[in-house]
Design a protein around this motif. Structure first.
Motif, PDB file in Angstrom:
ATOM      1  N   PHE A   7       0.798  -1.615   0.150  1.00 10.38           N
ATOM      2  CA  PHE A   7       0.262   0.256  -0.271  1.00 10.38           C
ATOM      3  C   PHE A   7       0.916   1.557  -0.168  1.00 10.38           C
ATOM      4  O   PHE A   7       1.088   2.590  -0.393  1.00 10.38           O
ATOM      5  N   MET A   8       2.017   0.766   1.068  1.00  6.03           N
ATOM      6  CA  MET A   8       2.752   2.306   0.736  1.00  6.03           C
ATOM      7  C   MET A   8       3.319   2.520  -0.556  1.00  6.03           C
ATOM      8  O   MET A   8       3.124   3.692  -0.981  1.00  6.03           O
ATOM      9  N   LEU A   9       4.130   1.695  -0.980  1.00  5.09           N
ATOM     10  CA  LEU A   9       4.321   0.813  -2.851  1.00  5.09           C
ATOM     11  C   LEU A   9       3.201   2.160  -3.402  1.00  5.09           C
ATOM     12  O   LEU A   9       3.755   3.127  -4.051  1.00  5.09           O
ATOM     13  N   PHE A  10       1.895   2.133  -2.757  1.00  6.26           N
ATOM     14  CA  PHE A  10       1.359   2.490  -4.398  1.00  6.26           C
ATOM     15  C   PHE A  10       0.702   4.102  -4.182  1.00  6.26           C
ATOM     16  O   PHE A  10       0.859   5.111  -4.679  1.00  6.26           O
ATOM     17  N   LEU A  11       0.860   4.454  -2.779  1.00 10.68           N
ATOM     18  CA  LEU A  11       0.747   5.772  -2.198  1.00 10.68           C
ATOM     19  C   LEU A  11       2.331   6.946  -3.199  1.00 10.68           C
ATOM     20  O   LEU A  11       1.721   8.143  -2.859  1.00 10.68           O
ATOM     21  N   GLU A  12       3.511   6.345  -2.675  1.00 11.54           N
ATOM     22  CA  GLU A  12       4.229   6.647  -3.175  1.00 11.54           C
ATOM     23  C   GLU A  12       4.652   6.792  -4.894  1.00 11.54           C
ATOM     24  O   GLU A  12       4.854   7.746  -5.373  1.00 11.54           O
ATOM     25  N   ASN A  13       4.149   5.985  -5.195  1.00 12.24           N
ATOM     26  CA  ASN A  13       3.360   6.319  -6.709  1.00 12.24           C
ATOM     27  C   ASN A  13       2.556   7.339  -7.063  1.00 12.24           C
ATOM     28  O   ASN A  13       3.331   8.513  -7.845  1.00 12.24           O
ATOM     29  N   ARG A  14       1.477   7.901  -6.150  1.00  5.96           N
ATOM     30  CA  ARG A  14       1.073   8.616  -6.448  1.00  5.96           C
ATOM     31  C   ARG A  14       1.867  10.199  -6.384  1.00  5.96           C
ATOM     32  O   ARG A  14       1.619  11.015  -6.916  1.00  5.96           O
ATOM     33  N   CYS A  15       2.470  10.089  -5.036  1.00  2.00           N
ATOM     34  CA  CYS A  15       2.985  11.543  -5.224  1.00  2.00           C
ATOM     35  C   CYS A  15       4.356  11.889  -6.164  1.00  2.00           C
ATOM     36  O   CYS A  15       4.516  13.101  -6.023  1.00  2.00           O
ATOM     37  N   GLN A  16       5.023  10.857  -6.596  1.00  2.76           N
ATOM     38  CA  GLN A  16       6.026  11.125  -7.420  1.00  2.76           C
ATOM     39  C   GLN A  16       5.877  11.371  -8.481  1.00  2.76           C
ATOM     40  O   GLN A  16       6.757  11.854  -9.326  1.00  2.76           O
ATOM     41  N   GLU A  17       4.356  10.776  -9.159  1.00  7.85           N
ATOM     42  CA  GLU A  17       3.798  11.587 -10.347  1.00  7.85           C
ATOM     43  C   GLU A  17       2.948  12.516 -10.726  1.00  7.85           C
ATOM     44  O   GLU A  17       3.130  13.441 -11.621  1.00  7.85           O
ATOM     45  N   LEU A  18       3.402  13.774  -9.779  1.00  4.20           N
ATOM     46  CA  LEU A  18       2.644  14.827  -9.974  1.00  4.20           C
ATOM     47  C   LEU A  18       3.956  15.739 -10.127  1.00  4.20           C
ATOM     48  O   LEU A  18       5.066  15.851 -10.286  1.00  4.20           O
ATOM     49  N   ASP A  19       3.028  16.780 -11.034  1.00  2.65           N
ATOM     50  CA  ASP A  19       4.398  18.066 -11.329  1.00  2.65           C
ATOM     51  C   ASP A  19       4.091  18.833 -10.659  1.00  2.65           C
ATOM     52  O   ASP A  19       3.997  18.426  -8.461  1.00  2.65           O
ATOM     53  N   SER A  20       5.075  20.035  -9.936  1.00  2.00           N
ATOM     54  CA  SER A  20       5.742  20.571  -9.316  1.00  2.00           C
ATOM     55  C   SER A  20       4.825  21.485  -8.833  1.00  2.00           C
ATOM     56  O   SER A  20       5.266  21.183  -6.671  1.00  2.00           O
ATOM     57  N   ASP A  21       3.400  21.652  -8.808  1.00  2.00           N
ATOM     58  CA  ASP A  21       2.594  22.180  -7.777  1.00  2.00           C
ATOM     59  C   ASP A  21       1.201  22.138  -8.270  1.00  2.00           C
ATOM     60  O   ASP A  21       0.705  22.503  -7.738  1.00  2.00           O
ATOM     61  N   GLU A  51      12.057   1.493   5.924  1.00  2.00           N
ATOM     62  CA  GLU A  51      12.624   3.396   6.226  1.00  2.00           C
ATOM     63  C   GLU A  51      12.746   4.113   4.562  1.00  2.00           C
ATOM     64  O   GLU A  51      13.216   2.779   3.827  1.00  2.00           O
ATOM     65  N   ILE A  52      12.599   5.284   3.950  1.00  2.00           N
ATOM     66  CA  ILE A  52      11.918   5.094   2.996  1.00  2.00           C
ATOM     67  C   ILE A  52      13.232   5.839   2.125  1.00  2.00           C
ATOM     68  O   ILE A  52      13.488   6.033   2.456  1.00  2.00           O
ATOM     69  N   SER A  53      12.580   6.323   0.515  1.00  2.00           N
ATOM     70  CA  SER A  53      13.886   6.609  -0.274  1.00  2.00           C
ATOM     71  C   SER A  53      13.612   8.060  -0.319  1.00  2.00           C
ATOM     72  O   SER A  53      12.667   8.804   0.120  1.00  2.00           O
ATOM     73  N   TYR A  54      14.597   8.352  -0.140  1.00  2.00           N
ATOM     74  CA  TYR A  54      15.151  10.122  -0.258  1.00  2.00           C
ATOM     75  C   TYR A  54      14.336  10.744  -1.463  1.00  2.00           C
ATOM     76  O   TYR A  54      13.680  11.524  -1.307  1.00  2.00           O
ATOM     77  N   ASP A  55      14.391   9.645  -2.644  1.00  2.00           N
ATOM     78  CA  ASP A  55      13.661  10.371  -4.130  1.00  2.00           C
ATOM     79  C   ASP A  55      12.059  10.449  -3.288  1.00  2.00           C
ATOM     80  O   ASP A  55      11.692  11.545  -3.648  1.00  2.00           O
ATOM     81  N   LEU A  56      11.339   9.619  -2.776  1.00  2.00           N
ATOM     82  CA  LEU A  56      10.427   9.633  -2.176  1.00  2.00           C
ATOM     83  C   LEU A  56       9.927  11.530  -1.018  1.00  2.00           C
ATOM     84  O   LEU A  56       9.357  11.895  -1.127  1.00  2.00           O
ATOM     85  N   TRP A  57      11.371  11.626  -0.474  1.00  2.00           N
ATOM     86  CA  TRP A  57      11.283  12.213   0.301  1.00  2.00           C
ATOM     87  C   TRP A  57      11.305  13.587  -0.189  1.00  2.00           C
ATOM     88  O   TRP A  57      10.171  14.379   0.723  1.00  2.00           O
ATOM     89  N   LEU A  58      12.100  13.514  -1.207  1.00  2.00           N
ATOM     90  CA  LEU A  58      11.764  14.587  -2.281  1.00  2.00           C
ATOM     91  C   LEU A  58      10.350  14.764  -2.729  1.00  2.00           C
ATOM     92  O   LEU A  58       9.684  15.779  -2.692  1.00  2.00           O
ATOM     93  N   SER A  59       9.869  14.199  -3.448  1.00  2.00           N
ATOM     94  CA  SER A  59       7.946  14.283  -3.541  1.00  2.00           C
ATOM     95  C   SER A  59       7.120  14.965  -1.888  1.00  2.00           C
ATOM     96  O   SER A  59       6.888  15.993  -2.226  1.00  2.00           O
ATOM     97  N   LEU A  60       7.484  14.671  -0.732  1.00  2.88           N
ATOM     98  CA  LEU A  60       6.606  14.765   0.542  1.00  2.88           C
ATOM     99  C   LEU A  60       7.250  16.029   1.209  1.00  2.88           C
ATOM    100  O   LEU A  60       6.483  17.551   1.245  1.00  2.88           O
ATOM    101  N   ARG A  61       8.484  16.488   0.495  1.00  6.54           N
ATOM    102  CA  ARG A  61       8.938  17.851   0.909  1.00  6.54           C
ATOM    103  C   ARG A  61       7.761  19.142  -0.086  1.00  6.54           C
ATOM    104  O   ARG A  61       7.548  20.024   0.634  1.00  6.54           O
TER     105      ARG A  61
END
Length: 611
Positions: free
Chosen positions: A294-308, A371-381
């Protein structure tokens, strides 16, 4: 054909789709091949047009019983009469490779148990929500149903007859005899299905039972309500879409929140809001693999977003975005509860609380899972910076109201959670972050809620700024550590909510309403029942307050036990409970079972003094 009560159904599935089986032996809801596919059987939404797959005794005076094969999602429907006893064992094989025997099959084994019993079978598909006509072709091994978009085959050695709706037959079984019916997809250009040997059906059953028992054995909960918690876990597993790890809110659409009402929505999608609660529940009872999927599903939704871009509040089970709402005018709705909706227009709403639920889920997974990845952190930030810029906007709120945007307390509360968990995660993992900005905005939110969300008149936190109406979502405050469970303001809010509606509260015989739509109009006609997950939230809030007040802990335990009595005969819950204890809304609902697990875990811990 009359409508069954919502609570009269059990559920089977294979982590791709599910089917609802009534006490009378009728499958009245089945979408194929996925949770969100058009229905094949939908008598639940139109008893005449919707289609069904019914196997029932041809005798009077039958007593109906249902149970699950122990520790599985294999459903047994029993028929007891003076002339004999019979039963149906319904299941979908799981863990079967693509194109192997059993893959995406629905299996119905009918057995004679005692003496002799005569049965009637009717398989009347109504493809594409009863919008597509189909052609029926009989063969020596069963029948094929061919529609423009889907072809299904019914495999059986029972001789079938054909009518304008599909196929039917009557047959008699002695004690020890078995008849097997298998529904499976077929090649639209090919012939009908191959025969199924009796031993093959037995092997599929044995393999399915073994799968479920291996899976539930991973459950680490050993508290007072183990069987109840395990059933809720098994339900959540059924509501999973295995290819992506998404968990749908419910397998049905348009079951009404009040009979004859218009609050009829499609829940066959994945809500971001459910994420933290679901992950918390899964992790607490040992299902780390499901939490990771489920976390991977959420991560994919975060990382597909454009900047704003903001997040959507919900997505399709494979991540698709467009969930346009459509009304099916040709269906009358459950017991005449029109309109019947597919799709969900709320996906376009602004609901700021989802960022808190997302960040809480990530924080919990990083702490108790992987522990989450740095790439996911960039999307979360990036999302957290968006929250800093937008948390003061009005929105539609957690309950997806359609009466205009407001400054909902719960939305601001969860924006506080988003920034708080972001700060904690950044510190724990030493991630680069805008610490000072996040800290400043987090504290601004806190002080604004305390200043504008508290009503001196009601002596409670209210639904939105300027309101005097209560909202059960504020019970979440101590659960997300926004406020101490024994803070005087929290205790006063808890006491205000935990009064009867006649006294201005939201609780009726331990059952909790979300809010009072007469005091706080939500832009939707009609009324609704009590909201089951809110009842479990009340249990948790009382449990935490009970740390220093044993009477509140005793109250939490009593309410929890009373709430368990509102489950159906199989331990399943719909979204809501009506005034006579009937199930209302989509069924079974994941969020209710998630909140049950959380309440059971924390209440048991409190009773054993393991705060």
């Amino acid at each position: 054909m009359a409508y069954q009560s919502i609570e009269n159904y059990g559920i089977i599935g294979n982590m791709h789709t599910t089917a609802l089986v009534g006490l009378g032996g009728s499958i009245d809801w089945f979408c194929f091949p996925r949770h969100d596919s058009p229905s094949v059987f939908a008598a639940l939404l139109d008893a005449e047009k919707g289609g069904h797959f019914k196997i029932s005794p041809c005798v009077d005076g039958v007593t109906h019983k249902q149970l699950y094969w122990p520790e599985t999602n294999v459903l047994v429907t029993r028929f007891l009469a003076s002339c004999g006893v019979g039963e149906i064992i319904d299941f979908m094989p799981v863990g079967v490779p693509v194109n192997q025997q059993g893959y995406h099959w629905l299996v119905r084994q009918v057995k004679g148990v005692r003496c002799q019993m005569k049965f009637r079978v009717e398989c009347y598909p109504a493809f594409n929500y009863a919008r597509d006509r189909h052609k029926t072709i009989l063969s020596s091994t069963g029948a094929c149903f061919k529609s423009p978009s889907l072809s299904l085959g019914l495999v059986t050695d029972i001789p079938l007859k054909q009518d304008e709706r599909g196929v039917f037959a009557e047959f008699t079984l002695e004690a020890g005899q078995t008849a097997v019916f298998v529904l499976q997809e077929t090649d639209p250009e090919g012939g009908c299905t191959l025969p199924l040997r009796h031993q093959e059906a037995i092997q599929l059953f044995d393999d399915t039972v073994a799968y479920w028992r291996r899976w539930i054995a991973k459950c680490t909960y050993d508290g007072r309500w183990r069987e109840t918690v395990e059933r809720s876990a098994l339900v959540l597993k059924l509501l999973t879409y295995e290819p992506t790890g998404a968990i749908i809110a419910a397998p049905t659409c348009s079951l009404p929140e009040m009979i004859g009402g218009t609050r009829n929505w499609d829940y066959r999608y994945t809500w971001i809001r459910d994420a933290s609660f679901t992950l918390y529940a899964l992790l607490r009872i040992g299902f780390t693999e499901e939490a990771a999927q489920f976390m991977l599903f959420l991560e994919n939704r975060c990382q597909e977003l454009d900047s704003d871009d903001p997040l959507q509040i919900m997505y399709g089970i494979d991540g698709y975005h467009n969930l346009d709402e459509e009304i099916l005018d040709h269906l009358e709705g459950y017991k005449g509860s029109y309109p019947v909706r597919i799709g969900n227009g709320a996906y376009q709403q602004l609901q700021l609380d989802i960022y808190g639920e997302l960040m809480d889920s990530v924080y919990l997974f990083n702490k108790y899972g992987t522990e989450i990845s740095y790439d996911l952190w960039l999307s979360l930030r990036r999302l957290l910076n968006w929250v800093c810029d937008n948390w003061q906007r009005q929105d539609e709120g957690i309950w997806e109201t359609r009466g205009g945007r407001k400054d909902f307390i719960y939305s601001n509360l969860m924006c506080w959670v988003a920034l708080d968990r972001g700060l904690r995660l950044a510190q724990k993992r030493s991630f680069p972050a805008d610490h000072q900005r996040w800290l400043k905005e987090r504290d601004r939110i806190y002080e604004e809620i305390m200043a504008k969300g508290w009503s001196e008149e009601r002596q409670a936190f209210v639904q939105y700024y300027g309101s005097t109406s209560l909202d059960a979502s504020n019970l979440i405050m101590p659960l997300v550590f926004f406020m101490s469970p024994t803070d005087p303001r929290m205790l006063k809010t808890l006491d205000a909510i935990n009064c009867s509606p006649e006294l201005g509260g939201l609780v009726s015989d331990s059952l909790v309403y979300r809010y009072n739509p007469e005091e706080a109009p939500d832009g939707i006609l009609g009324t609704e029942g009590t909201f089951n997950l809110c009842t479990f939230w009340l249990v948790e809030a009382l449990t935490r307050a009970g740390k220093v007040d044993k009477k509140r802990l005793d109250s939490a335990r009593l309410i929890f036990e009373q709430m368990l009595s509102y489950a159906n005969h199989l331990g399943l819950y719909a979204e809501e409970t009506g005034s006579s204890g009937e199930a209302l809304g989509n069924f079974p609902q994941a969020f209710t079972h998630v909140s049950l697990i959380s309440a059971a875990w924390n209440l048991n811990r409190a009773i054993e003094h393991k705060f």
